[in-house]
Write an enzyme that holds these catalytic residues in place. Structure first.
Site, PDB file in Angstrom:
ATOM      1  N   CYS A 122     -16.184 -31.375  -7.692  1.00  0.00           N
ATOM      2  CA  CYS A 122     -15.637 -32.666  -8.114  1.00  0.00           C
ATOM      3  C   CYS A 122     -14.125 -32.664  -8.021  1.00  0.00           C
ATOM      4  CB  CYS A 122     -16.077 -32.979  -9.549  1.00  0.00           C
ATOM      5  SG  CYS A 122     -15.674 -34.661 -10.077  1.00  0.00           S
ATOM      6  N   PHE A 268      -3.455 -11.508 -10.559  1.00  0.00           N
ATOM      7  CA  PHE A 268      -3.604 -10.144 -10.048  1.00  0.00           C
ATOM      8  C   PHE A 268      -2.348  -9.321 -10.320  1.00  0.00           C
ATOM      9  CE2 PHE A 268      -6.547 -12.556  -7.253  1.00  0.00           C
ATOM     10  CZ  PHE A 268      -7.722 -11.889  -7.579  1.00  0.00           C
ATOM     11  N   VAL A 269      -1.839  -9.421 -11.552  1.00  0.00           N
ATOM     12  CA  VAL A 269      -0.594  -8.732 -11.893  1.00  0.00           C
ATOM     13  C   VAL A 269      -0.868  -7.244 -12.084  1.00  0.00           C
ATOM     14  CG1 VAL A 269       1.321  -8.582 -13.510  1.00  0.00           C
ATOM     15  CG2 VAL A 269       0.304 -10.814 -12.993  1.00  0.00           C
ATOM     16  N   ARG A 270      -0.155  -6.436 -11.326  1.00  0.00           N
ATOM     17  CA  ARG A 270      -0.223  -4.977 -11.420  1.00  0.00           C
ATOM     18  C   ARG A 270       1.215  -4.468 -11.431  1.00  0.00           C
ATOM     19  NH1 ARG A 270      -4.455  -6.985 -11.859  1.00  0.00           N
ATOM     20  NH2 ARG A 270      -6.479  -6.392 -10.970  1.00  0.00           N
ATOM     21  N   GLY A 271       1.755  -4.223 -12.616  1.00  0.00           N
ATOM     22  CA  GLY A 271       3.163  -3.890 -12.712  1.00  0.00           C
ATOM     23  C   GLY A 271       3.988  -5.087 -12.267  1.00  0.00           C
ATOM     24  N   GLU A 272       4.926  -4.858 -11.336  1.00  0.00           N
ATOM     25  CA  GLU A 272       5.731  -5.961 -10.808  1.00  0.00           C
ATOM     26  C   GLU A 272       5.163  -6.498  -9.500  1.00  0.00           C
ATOM     27  OE1 GLU A 272       9.977  -5.779 -11.050  1.00  0.00           O
ATOM     28  OE2 GLU A 272       9.919  -4.191 -12.579  1.00  0.00           O
ATOM     29  N   ARG A 273       3.949  -6.077  -9.158  1.00  0.00           N
ATOM     30  CA  ARG A 273       3.254  -6.627  -7.995  1.00  0.00           C
ATOM     31  C   ARG A 273       2.295  -7.707  -8.479  1.00  0.00           C
ATOM     32  NH1 ARG A 273       0.526  -1.995  -4.599  1.00  0.00           N
ATOM     33  NH2 ARG A 273       0.099  -3.819  -3.284  1.00  0.00           N
TER      34      ARG A 273
END
Length: 288
Positions: A122, A268-273
């Site tokens: 929708c 998808f935060v992994r540290g500063e990535r």
């Protein structure tokens, strides 16, 4: 940048035990508690949500604030559990009473709202939902830049703010973080949206969110476990929180709302990535 490294303690009433079969034998297993909470305004039932007991008053305040039913804690006189200890259902009804000289009026606020079911099929309904929300939510200004290091620090604080999850593996969590990296509020709940309502309500009580909150003390980041859906971005925008970060992916409607509301949305935060889905310029990035 200050971060919280001390692990939080589990609130009373959030964990129950049941006997289960494991590897062919009976053992006692810790489970997250899930019970209904009825939210009333001046004695009149407004909503019911399935939640994990703990910080029920903050949940009610955060919910009412996100829906635009209260403008701030100044509208509220008392927030109390109904009934008496020992009575059946005690603790599962929360009544929010208007402040003296005020009248909280959910019907006036909700009148004319388009309650349209939103689903993956929708897109038109989703667009209408965003347009309607933006009638009462002004896009957040660009404000001061937020470093990616703050996002990483917030996710670290989130990981250390889940004592019930560590025991049960069955809860979501949310944490609000200030610009200095210090936690403003943290909460766990079976419902991700409830956890966010709890931290927003706590920040309201502390004077860190709301019309009278000082910009310097306002939260800069909302970090959540799991995915960041439409409701999460809505609640962040209502609270004036400029950055939302999650360990998983956002939904398409969450991205659309974040772009319209001026909220920086990270997944998808992994540290500063991380993936940045909306308003990356606040983090010093170019793109969406």
């Amino acid at each position: 940048m200050e971060t919280s490294l001390k692990r939080a303690a589990a609130p009373a009433g959030a964990v129950a035990e049941r006997t289960v079969l494991r590897n062919g034998g009976a053992v006692r297993d810790a489970l997250a508690v899930e019970e209904p909470l009825e939210i009333r305004v001046d004695g009149e039932r407004l909503a019911t949500t399935m939640r994990t007991p703990g910080a029920d008053g903050d949940l009610a305040l955060g919910f009412l604030f996100a829906e635009g039913i209260i403008a701030g804690v100044e509208d509220v006189g008392t927030v109390i559990h109904c009934g008496r200890p020992g009575e059946e259902g005690y603790g599962n009804v929360m009544d929010v009473r208007s402040a003296a000289g005020m009248r909280i009026d959910p019907e006036r606020v909700l009148e004319g709202r388009r309650f349209i079911p939103v689903s993956a099929a929708c897109g038109v309904c989703g667009r209408l939902s965003i347009d309607h929300l933006m009638e009462r939510l002004r896009p957040l200004p660009a404000g001061e830049p937020v470093p990616t290091a703050l996002v990483a620090a917030g996710m670290e604080t989130l990981a250390r703010s889940q004592p019930v999850f560590e025991r049960t593996g069955g809860l979501h969590a949310a944490v609000l973080v200030g610009r200095d990296g210090a936690p403003v509020a943290s909460a766990e709940d079976v419902g991700r949206h409830n956890a966010v309502d709890k931290v927003v309500g706590a920040a309201l009580r502390a004077g860190r969110v709301g019309p009278r909150a000082a910009a310097a003390s306002a939260p800069a980041l909302l970090a959540v476990s799991g995915r960041a859906g439409f409701e999460i971005v809505q609640k962040a925008a209502a609270a004036g929180v400029p950055v939302v970060a999650s360990v998983s992916a956002p939904s398409s409607l969450a991205v659309d709302l974040a772009r319209a509301a001026g909220v920086t949305l990270c997944g998808f935060v992994r540290g500063e990535r991380m993936n940045v889905y909306a308003n990356g310029e606040r983090l010093g990035l170019t793109g969406p």
